[in-house]
Design a protein around this motif. Structure first.
Motif, PDB file in Angstrom:
ATOM      1  N   LYS A 118       0.862  -1.176   0.000  1.00  0.00           N
ATOM      2  CA  LYS A 118       0.000   0.000   0.000  1.00  0.00           C
ATOM      3  C   LYS A 118       0.895   1.221   0.000  1.00  0.00           C
ATOM      4  N   ALA A 119       0.356   2.335  -0.478  1.00  0.00           N
ATOM      5  CA  ALA A 119       1.186   3.515  -0.663  1.00  0.00           C
ATOM      6  C   ALA A 119       0.327   4.763  -0.653  1.00  0.00           C
ATOM      7  N   VAL A 120       1.021   5.897  -0.571  1.00  0.00           N
ATOM      8  CA  VAL A 120       0.385   7.196  -0.791  1.00  0.00           C
ATOM      9  C   VAL A 120       0.467   7.475  -2.288  1.00  0.00           C
ATOM     10  N   PHE A 121      -0.657   7.870  -2.891  1.00  0.00           N
ATOM     11  CA  PHE A 121      -0.693   8.113  -4.332  1.00  0.00           C
ATOM     12  C   PHE A 121      -1.016   9.569  -4.642  1.00  0.00           C
ATOM     13  N   HIS A 122      -0.349  10.094  -5.676  1.00  0.00           N
ATOM     14  CA  HIS A 122      -0.619  11.430  -6.204  1.00  0.00           C
ATOM     15  C   HIS A 122      -0.945  11.312  -7.687  1.00  0.00           C
ATOM     16  N   VAL A 123      -1.890  12.112  -8.145  1.00  0.00           N
ATOM     17  CA  VAL A 123      -2.175  12.204  -9.580  1.00  0.00           C
ATOM     18  C   VAL A 123      -1.638  13.544 -10.064  1.00  0.00           C
ATOM     19  N   ASP A 136      -6.147  12.449   0.936  1.00  0.00           N
ATOM     20  CA  ASP A 136      -5.358  13.236   1.898  1.00  0.00           C
ATOM     21  C   ASP A 136      -4.149  12.475   2.429  1.00  0.00           C
ATOM     22  N   GLY A 137      -3.616  11.615   1.582  1.00  0.00           N
ATOM     23  CA  GLY A 137      -2.397  10.912   1.971  1.00  0.00           C
ATOM     24  C   GLY A 137      -2.605   9.594   2.686  1.00  0.00           C
ATOM     25  N   GLU A 138      -3.842   9.144   2.806  1.00  0.00           N
ATOM     26  CA  GLU A 138      -4.078   7.830   3.405  1.00  0.00           C
ATOM     27  C   GLU A 138      -3.580   6.749   2.450  1.00  0.00           C
ATOM     28  N   LYS A 139      -2.913   5.747   2.993  1.00  0.00           N
ATOM     29  CA  LYS A 139      -2.361   4.694   2.141  1.00  0.00           C
ATOM     30  C   LYS A 139      -3.460   3.750   1.659  1.00  0.00           C
ATOM     31  N   VAL A 140      -3.411   3.460   0.351  1.00  0.00           N
ATOM     32  CA  VAL A 140      -4.359   2.531  -0.249  1.00  0.00           C
ATOM     33  C   VAL A 140      -3.587   1.548  -1.128  1.00  0.00           C
TER      34      VAL A 140
END
Length: 725
Positions: A118-123, A136-140
């Motif tokens: 799982k990771a923090v993702f940005h688009v 908001d930076g929650e790991k998915v």
């Protein structure tokens, strides 16, 4: 020339070579495990761009990670596409959407099991430069952009969601997800480990549906693994189906974003099955999936109508032994209803087949007593297929191209060794990751004809460092085992090898079904540990026994229903063969291995007690009754059907035969081959009044690493070898 003068020159040349070897440095443990002296460089994160003129690559800049745009024709870096330093995102991987207007960046990646994380993702919007942090930076888990560019699907808390980028709205697709009960859109432990899958959902090509697999593991027995380091040890419980026990009940579903309705596919009346693959076909409203029976000797390809859930059997393949899906996982659907391409071992070797949409065989495209290792790409416009095969040698991997009609096969990478290929989407170029036993990794750009355009990384610095060490390369050899089968092997001799001396030997083994260690490829860290042992006066040898890969179905499947029997016979035969060589001390032959190799080394020491003096077993399976359903039952059937196959060649069964020296190593946090295996072997050895040595590593998983762990482990193993061989 007079004989005495000739002899004098030979002696001088020998001592000159010996002196030269002495001038060079020996490989030390510190070089291998602390200094990373032999680490290779590579080119990572390569993605081909849509225009066919560029590819992107991930590199580490001074301020952070960057994705750069590389000109294929010139090899020059032309632009920075993503600058992690400027964005304030320390990402470790990236993925473009289909039209390259957005990129999905993963940071703070947290591993779960072997393939899951799982990771923090940005688009990142590549046109405006704006960055949107998901949740908001929650790991998915498994964040994936939709083909229509405006949504991201992901798994969180065992449920499947998607986020609409423009509005920030989150839509929850499933609601019944619960730890150790229901998983939606992600694989359970055993599917992840044995079917090489972790993400279990796929966007439809138009982005209007999401197909996913649901796992109901409520009735799967739990494994309890204690973790240490606190006042009271903590329990970690997870679902792990051991051989013969209940698996998760699996089902396939398709969610329609427009109607917000979910349709369940009809997978058949039998519930005790595997559903390890889903594919969107090129036909509208059609999802394809693979169904395997529990014993994995029948593979079905089915089509599902996503509107009704009704299914149609398209193709069935059956085997008297087993069908290894991971080994035959090359199904590709062709555009315009022109059918699909797949690989199969049905003629005795893994080859490429072309089927019509209804499953009817159009033709077998490749054939011969060699194997297709993998499909690289299908050029539908050019009617060509690119693939890697063992045709040149079972110990090598080379790129070939062949016509869809099965004609015009051509070798594109003639250099002897091992080639890994990343081909451009338009099939005009490919990047080759090449090495052989003497040459470290070389990454190079090629035209599709095979012509080299540019070397991207040649590891020249590593080769320069290597020139300062006394090293001897791998020497490949063959010998015949008890049934007359020729087996491949290699040996690493001391750099100052003297054929008049007698050397101790350490054999290295893995030996599991379909595996292969004896290849013409550059070795890694473990290989350089073997070079350290060679520098200390040992010969290191590796033999690929019957049951290993790249030599056809019959060679591999001979171990079916009786794991351990033929493999140990071959390792013992290999040791006996080595004992006949004039420079080998037959009284000082040892063997070591990890995982399946640990199973092999401990069993070989017991059954070959007149041949082997010592063995190291790292994280070994000691009874297949303790290992998982998918792997174990594929090769042994269930213990209810084949109890003898589980017990006859368990090391626990043969502890009374132990005469030599055994070092047993295991991590207590091994979620794969449980520490339970070591505990039960120790118990049996104690009952048999056998002396041995053991080392356990608290909380370490199957890889036994982290911090000082690797250094500590190999130091212990080196000391054991020096004391016992």
């Amino acid at each position: 020339m007079k004989p005495t003068r000739n002899l004098f020159l030979i002696v001088c040349l020998f001592w000159a070579g010996f002196a030269f070897a002495q001038q060079k440095k020996k490989v030390s443990l510190e070089d291998v495990f602390k200094k990373n002296t032999f680490a290779q460089k590579s080119v990572s994160g390569i993605n081909w761009m849509n225009d066919g003129q560029y590819y992107s690559a991930l590199k580490r800049g001074i301020a952070g990670p960057m994705v750069v745009k590389m000109n294929i024709a010139t090899g020059a870096e032309e632009a920075v596409l993503i600058d992690g330093g400027k964005l304030g995102v320390n990402f470790s991987s990236y993925e473009f959407n289909s039209d390259e207007t957005k990129a999905l960046l993963a940071s703070e990646v947290e591993s779960i099991y072997r393939r899951s994380s799982k990771a923090v993702f940005h688009v990142l919007d590549l046109q405006s430069g704006t960055v949107q942090k998901l949740l908001d930076g929650e790991k998915v888990m498994y964040a994936t952009l939709s083909p229509d560019n405006d949504k991201v699907a992901f798994v969180k808390d065992n449920n499947l969601f998607y986020l609409t980028l423009a509005s920030g709205k989150i839509t929850q697709i499933t609601t019944d997800g619960k730890w150790n009960h229901i998983i939606n859109g992600a694989a359970d432990w055993v599917y992840e480990e044995e079917f090489s899958m972790s993400k279990a959902f796929e966007w439809s090509p138009d982005g209007k549906q999401i197909a996913f697999i649901r796992f109901d593991e409520t009735d799967v027995p739990e494994f309890n693994m204690q973790t240490w380091g606190k006042l009271y040890p903590q329990d970690y419980r997870f679902k792990y189906p051991k051989a013969g026990e209940k698996n998760a009940e699996v089902s396939i579903h398709v969610y329609d974003l427009g109607s917000q309705k979910t349709v369940k596919a009809d997978v058949g009346a039998e519930k005790d099955i595997y559903l390890p693959r889903i594919y969107w076909t090129t036909e509208s409203n059609t999802l394809a999936f693979i169904r395997l029976n529990r014993l994995q000797n029948q593979l079905d390809l089915l089509y599902a109508n996503i509107q009704t859930g009704s299914t149609t059997l398209v193709l069935r393949e059956e085997s008297k032994t087993y069908i290894d899906l991971d080994y035959n996982d090359d199904l590709r659907f062709l555009a315009g209803g022109k059918g699909f391409i797949r690989t199969s071992e049905q003629d005795g070797f893994k080859h490429i087949y072309h089927h019509a949409n209804d499953g009817k065989l159009i033709r077998q495209i490749t054939s011969g007593n060699w194997e297709v290792s993998s499909l690289v790409g299908i050029d539908e416009k050019g009617k060509k297929i690119y693939f890697i095969s063992t045709e040149q040698s079972p110990m090598e991997r080379n790129l070939f191209v062949i016509g869809m009609d099965g004609k015009g096969k051509k070798l594109l990478t003639p250099e002897k060794g091992t080639h890994g290929i990343n081909m451009s989407h338009d099939f005009k170029y490919f990047i080759a990751n090449y090495s052989n036993a003497q040459q470290p990794l070389r990454v190079s750009l090629h035209e599709s004809s095979g012509k080299m355009v540019k070397v991207l990384e040649d590891n020249a610095e590593l080769q320069e460092r290597l020139s300062g060490f006394a090293l001897s390369g791998r020497e490949f050899f063959q010998f015949n085992t008890v049934d007359g089968t020729a087996l491949n092997g290699y040996m690493i001799k001391p750099a100052d090898f003297d054929p008049a001396k007698k050397y101790p030997v350490l054999m290295y083994v893995y030996g599991g079904p379909g595996s292969q260690n004896v290849t013409n490829a550059w070795g890694g860290t473990r290989d350089f540990w073997h070079h350290h042992l060679a520098a200390e006066g040992y010969i290191v040898v590796c033999v690929d026994n019957r049951g290993t890969g790249a030599r056809g179905r019959d060679f591999k499947h001979v171990t079916y229903a009786n794991l351990g029997k033929y493999e140990t016979q071959d390792q013992i035969a290999g040791a006996k063969y080595l004992g006949t060589l004039p420079y080998v001390d037959a009284a000082r032959i040892g063997i070591w291995g990890w995982s399946y190799g640990g199973y092999m080394s401990s069993l070989s020491l017991m059954l070959g007690n007149d041949v082997f003096k010592a063995a190291i077993a790292v994280a070994p399976v000691t009874t297949w009754r303790y290992y998982d359903t998918i792997y174990t039952e594929r090769y042994l059937q269930t213990p209810q059907i084949n109890a003898a196959g589980y017990d006859d060649y368990s090391p626990i069964t043969h502890v009374n035969k132990l005469k030599g020296n055994l070092l047993l190593v295991h991590g207590t946090g091994d979620d794969n081959v449980h520490f339970q295996n070591a505990v039960d072997l120790v118990d049996a050895l104690v009952k048999a009044d056998k002396q041995f040595e053991t080392m356990y590593y608290p909380n370490r998983n199957h890889g036994i690493y982290g911090g000082n762990t690797t250094w500590h482990l190999y130091s212990i193993m080196t000391d054991f070898i020096k004391r016992k061989l």
